[in-house]
Design an enzyme around this catalytic site. Sequence first.
Site, short mmCIF file in Angstrom:
data_model
loop_
_atom_site.label_atom_id
_atom_site.label_comp_id
_atom_site.label_asym_id
_atom_site.label_seq_id
_atom_site.Cartn_x
_atom_site.Cartn_y
_atom_site.Cartn_z
N VAL A 298 0.89 -1.09 -0.15
CA VAL A 298 -0.06 -0.06 0.03
C VAL A 298 1.10 1.37 0.14
CG1 VAL A 298 -2.06 1.69 1.12
CG2 VAL A 298 -2.05 -1.73 1.26
N GLU A 299 0.75 1.91 -0.80
CA GLU A 299 1.50 3.71 -1.41
C GLU A 299 0.84 4.50 -0.96
OE1 GLU A 299 3.71 5.68 -5.09
OE2 GLU A 299 2.72 4.01 -5.11
N ILE A 300 0.68 5.07 0.10
CA ILE A 300 0.12 6.68 0.80
C ILE A 300 0.34 7.88 0.13
CG2 ILE A 300 -0.54 8.11 2.30
CD1 ILE A 300 -0.34 5.06 3.55
#
Length: 132
Positions: free
Chosen positions: A126-128
């Site tokens: 997951v890339e924020i």
Amino acid sequence: MPPAVQSLDHLVLTVADLSATVAFYRESLGMRAETFTPGDGSTRWALSFGAQKINLHEAGAEFDPKARHPHPGSADLCVLSDTPLARWQTHLAERGIGIEDGPLQRTGAEGPILSLYLRDPDGNLVEISNRI
């Protein structure tokens, strides 16, 4: 000119533990967990944010039609946030969620972004990101 798509409406994650996934995305990323009932009468779960959603399929009980090889932990997602990444780092640390990498400058769909990388309960990346 050929037909063209305009935007992403939803995607599907196959998950090992529906409850753990819902809790992670709701409590850690601020998504809304919702149930919905499609035309077949089943009850399904989705994670909503902005104008998008992530539909959830539990491994071994996926809904048809489905991906050819649905498998927990095979996704790589990038979500955008207006919240500064420093605040995300504090928030995630308070919940015991490790940052795998970042902040790093990347290129998003509409230009440069600054990103943090972490893993959900299934190991999905997951890339924020913040637009810069």
